[in-house]
Design an enzyme around this catalytic site. Structure first.
Site, PDB file in Angstrom:
ATOM      1  N   ASN A 208      82.912 -50.867  39.094  1.00  0.00           N
ATOM      2  CA  ASN A 208      83.753 -50.207  38.237  1.00  0.00           C
ATOM      3  C   ASN A 208      84.633 -49.122  39.502  1.00  0.00           C
ATOM      4  OD1 ASN A 208      82.526 -47.496  37.717  1.00  0.00           O
ATOM      5  ND2 ASN A 208      81.438 -48.974  36.690  1.00  0.00           N
ATOM      6  N   ASP A 274      78.175 -52.142  30.941  1.00  0.00           N
ATOM      7  CA  ASP A 274      77.619 -52.656  29.809  1.00  0.00           C
ATOM      8  C   ASP A 274      77.061 -53.919  29.848  1.00  0.00           C
ATOM      9  OD1 ASP A 274      78.606 -50.220  28.457  1.00  0.00           O
ATOM     10  OD2 ASP A 274      80.885 -50.732  28.291  1.00  0.00           O
ATOM     11  N   LYS A 284      73.505 -67.092  47.949  1.00  0.00           N
ATOM     12  CA  LYS A 284      74.665 -67.016  48.041  1.00  0.00           C
ATOM     13  C   LYS A 284      75.251 -67.738  46.914  1.00  0.00           C
ATOM     14  CE  LYS A 284      79.220 -66.288  50.101  1.00  0.00           C
ATOM     15  NZ  LYS A 284      80.130 -67.285  51.483  1.00  0.00           N
ATOM     16  N   PHE A 319      80.000 -38.705  28.495  1.00  0.00           N
ATOM     17  CA  PHE A 319      81.362 -38.502  29.005  1.00  0.00           C
ATOM     18  C   PHE A 319      82.015 -40.088  28.064  1.00  0.00           C
ATOM     19  CE2 PHE A 319      82.594 -35.162  32.079  1.00  0.00           C
ATOM     20  CZ  PHE A 319      81.511 -34.821  32.104  1.00  0.00           C
ATOM     21  N   LYS A 333      82.180 -42.505  18.711  1.00  0.00           N
ATOM     22  CA  LYS A 333      80.920 -42.729  19.594  1.00  0.00           C
ATOM     23  C   LYS A 333      79.833 -41.428  19.955  1.00  0.00           C
ATOM     24  CE  LYS A 333      83.156 -44.962  23.216  1.00  0.00           C
ATOM     25  NZ  LYS A 333      83.564 -45.211  24.436  1.00  0.00           N
ATOM     26  N   LYS A 337      76.356 -42.294  19.353  1.00  0.00           N
ATOM     27  CA  LYS A 337      75.700 -42.705  20.647  1.00  0.00           C
ATOM     28  C   LYS A 337      74.324 -41.292  20.336  1.00  0.00           C
ATOM     29  CE  LYS A 337      77.257 -44.559  23.701  1.00  0.00           C
ATOM     30  NZ  LYS A 337      77.305 -45.375  25.019  1.00  0.00           N
TER      31      LYS A 337
HETATM   32  N1  CTP Z   1      76.928 -44.828  28.895  1.00  0.00           N
HETATM   33  C1  CTP Z   1      74.940 -44.941  28.715  1.00  0.00           C
HETATM   34  N2  CTP Z   1      74.691 -46.407  28.814  1.00  0.00           N
HETATM   35  C2  CTP Z   1      75.929 -47.774  29.192  1.00  0.00           C
HETATM   36  C3  CTP Z   1      76.678 -47.365  28.758  1.00  0.00           C
HETATM   37  C4  CTP Z   1      77.206 -46.279  28.351  1.00  0.00           C
HETATM   38  O1  CTP Z   1      74.373 -44.337  27.986  1.00  0.00           O
HETATM   39  N3  CTP Z   1      74.876 -49.100  29.011  1.00  0.00           N
HETATM   40  C5  CTP Z   1      76.544 -43.631  28.770  1.00  0.00           C
HETATM   41  C6  CTP Z   1      77.795 -43.318  29.408  1.00  0.00           C
HETATM   42  O2  CTP Z   1      77.176 -42.621  30.759  1.00  0.00           O
HETATM   43  C7  CTP Z   1      78.298 -42.579  29.343  1.00  0.00           C
HETATM   44  C8  CTP Z   1      78.670 -42.739  27.832  1.00  0.00           C
HETATM   45  O3  CTP Z   1      77.895 -43.979  27.616  1.00  0.00           O
HETATM   46  O4  CTP Z   1      77.862 -40.776  28.671  1.00  0.00           O
HETATM   47  C9  CTP Z   1      79.989 -43.205  27.069  1.00  0.00           C
HETATM   48  O5  CTP Z   1      79.954 -44.100  28.125  1.00  0.00           O
HETATM   49  P1  CTP Z   1      81.300 -45.355  27.512  1.00  0.00           P
HETATM   50  O6  CTP Z   1      80.776 -46.490  29.174  1.00  0.00           O
HETATM   51  O7  CTP Z   1      82.094 -44.664  27.357  1.00  0.00           O
HETATM   52  O8  CTP Z   1      80.801 -46.018  26.399  1.00  0.00           O
HETATM   53  P2  CTP Z   1      80.414 -47.573  25.887  1.00  0.00           P
HETATM   54  O9  CTP Z   1      78.981 -47.046  24.561  1.00  0.00           O
HETATM   55  O10 CTP Z   1      79.745 -48.316  26.790  1.00  0.00           O
HETATM   56  O11 CTP Z   1      81.332 -47.661  24.928  1.00  0.00           O
HETATM   57  P3  CTP Z   1      82.349 -48.947  25.323  1.00  0.00           P
HETATM   58  O12 CTP Z   1      82.448 -48.913  26.648  1.00  0.00           O
HETATM   59  O13 CTP Z   1      82.202 -49.526  24.591  1.00  0.00           O
HETATM   60  O14 CTP Z   1      84.130 -47.685  25.460  1.00  0.00           O
END
Ligand code: CTP
Length: 391
Positions: A208, A274, A284, A319, A333, A337
């Site tokens: 990303n 995710d 490859k 974050f 969130k 979390k």
């Molecule tokens: N995070 C994590 N592990 C993951 C995904 C995210 O620890 N597999 C943490 C990120 O470092 C951040 C927080 O979770 O501090 C929120 O990340 P975000 O991508 O906004 O949340 P998601 O749970 O992935 O939700 P979505 O992508 O569906 O918005």
């Protein structure tokens, strides 16, 4: 704002030396004690008399012009709260990164162990020289803050990167650095930064746009506030604290697990993927006749959630980057979390977030309090976040 602060300014021999006169006035007007050390070459660009009048102090140039029992390079280093070198020429940068102390200014720099800010200014080809780049990297890794030069028309006739950054920026950086407290002394702060990289095959990956800058700024601010810092990051940064370079979400989780028990604060600024590919291909992946290729993805662990489930004394901060419905998504969130705080930012705006140097965030806590931090540099936002966690 600067009452009673002792600022030591080192001026080296570049045309931008004249800009430092204005800076000295501003420091003085705001209550600071300013002492100036100049290299002999700097005095080709500004006079000793000008600097003396503006700083209302003697100007220190010669190393062996000793008036006190204590050598000048030691006493000037001892009494200053901060040392600013501006403009810093390629020559002085290279000397201090190598510990060369062949004039008063470089000797003071060599003996100086507190916060140092360096504002380079030089011809663009000099700035791009690999030797200078390496010396800058070394200085950063030892804790110096480098205020990178700006691009534009240079006094030597070239156009490129090399012009001293603005006096405003130098002034604000010094004020910022002097106003740090020791609030995090004795605390261990673990920060994650950057986007994770999930390999598909030896040449391709899923990732990303996260630059890692926000997490890096938080790690730097935590260090300036006296913390022991570990930065777990997917990006290359030079800093004077422990850096664990990782690639995938699984690597990041392993690194966090090894640091978690001893941490007081864990700040998850990283953009963790995710999903990762289910079957990594050792070879490859070749193009086939088919018009489609399907990659099967599996869920990565939610690292933040798993840390919150096992936390004891730690303060855990997540974050979230949202492109719509920032507050609603952030509220959902934080409860999902289970973290103590959630720092939310709006990635639909191009002037803040991902690759930008600025940010604007809203901090939520688990009791439902909401605090908005107005747009500022990531450095300022980082300090404000850490101060808020400590209120
Ligand atoms: N995070 C994590 N592990 C993951 C995904 C995210 O620890 N597999 C943490 C990120 O470092 C951040 C927080 O979770 O501090 C929120 O990340 P975000 O991508 O906004 O949340 P998601 O749970 O992935 O939700 P979505 O992508 O569906 O918005």
């Amino acid at each position: 704002m600067l009452n009673g602060k002792n600022i030591l300014i080192g001026i080296t021999g570049g045309i931008a030396a004249y800009k430092i006169c204005d800076l000295i006035r501003r420091f003085k007007k705001n209550g600071a004690n300013v002492k100036v050390t100049a290299t002999p070459n700097a005095l080709n660009f500004v006079t000793k008399l000008t600097l003396q009048n503006l700083s209302q102090n003697e100007i220190y140039v010669e190393e062996f012009d000793i008036k006190e029992w204590k050598p000048e390079h030691i006493s000037l280093a001892d009494e200053a709260d901060i040392m600013l070198i501006a403009p810093a020429t390629a020559n002085t940068i290279s000397k201090i990164s190598n510990g060369i102390a062949d004039n008063l200014l470089t000797s003071i720099a060599c003996a100086f162990s507190k916060k140092m800010i360096i504002a380079p200014a030089m011809n663009c080809n000099m700035w791009n020289n690999p030797a200078i780049k390496e010396n800058i990297r070394v200085l950063k890794s030892r804790g110096a803050e480098i205020l990178e030069p700006e691009s534009g028309f240079l006094a030597c006739g070239y156009t490129g990167k090399g012009r001293l950054c603005s006096v405003d920026k130098i002034y604000n950086s010094v004020v910022e650095a002097l106003n740090y407290s020791d609030k995090l002394k004795g605390k261990k702060v673990v920060v994650t930064s950057g986007g994770t990289v999930e390999d598909i095959d030896p040449v391709r990956y899923i990732s990303n746009y996260s630059s890692g800058k926000m997490g890096f700024s938080i790690a730097n601010s935590a260090r300036d506030m006296g913390a022991e810092v570990t930065l777990i990051t997917t990006k290359d940064f030079d800093a004077p604290y422990k850096i664990i370079k990782v690639k995938s979400a699984i690597d990041m989780q392993d690194a966090l697990n090894s640091e978690f028990d001893t941490a007081d604060y864990v700040i998850m600024a990283a953009a963790v993927a995710d999903y990762r590919v289910k079957n990594y291909s050792e070879q490859k992946i070749k193009k086939t006749d088919s018009e489609n290729l399907t990659l099967e993805l599996v869920k990565n662990p939610d690292i933040l959630k798993s840390l919150c489930e096992k936390k004891s004394h730690q303060i855990v901060v997540g974050f979230c980057a949202e492109s719509e419905n920032l507050l609603e998504n952030a509220k959902e969130k934080i409860s999902k979390k289970g973290c103590d705080y959630l720092v939310a930012n709006d990635i639909s705006r191009s002037d803040i977030g991902f690759s930008s140097d600025d940010n604007e965030v809203t901090i939520l806590d688990k009791s439902g309090n909401i605090k908005k931090l107005e747009k500022a540099s990531k450095r300022v936002i980082a300090r404000k976040i850490l101060e808020y966690l400590n209120e």
